[in-house]
Design a protein around this motif. Structure first.
Motif: not given
Length: 59
Positions: A25-28, A31-36
């Motif tokens: 989650l921290t990595g996501a 980057q916020m490539d995929d908000p889903q």
């Protein structure tokens, strides 16, 4: 009544999954490539926390 070995193992596995999901989650979020993906990971963490709570309440 305390937790049996199977319940303790389930909680241990769930906590490890939560730790893994939080790291992802921290990595996501960075980057916020995929908000889903962020929503999915947050939901998985909530599911695992609910499972731990359920197991503890059943004992």
């Amino acid at each position: 009544m305390g937790l049996n070995k199977k319940q303790k193992k389930q909680i241990d596995v769930a906590r490890k999954k939560i730790q893994n999901f939080r790291q992802r989650l921290t990595g996501a979020k960075e980057q916020m490539d995929d908000p889903q993906e962020v929503k999915n990971l947050e939901q998985e963490i909530a599911n695992q926390e609910a499972l731990i709570k359920k197991i503890q309440e059943e004992s």
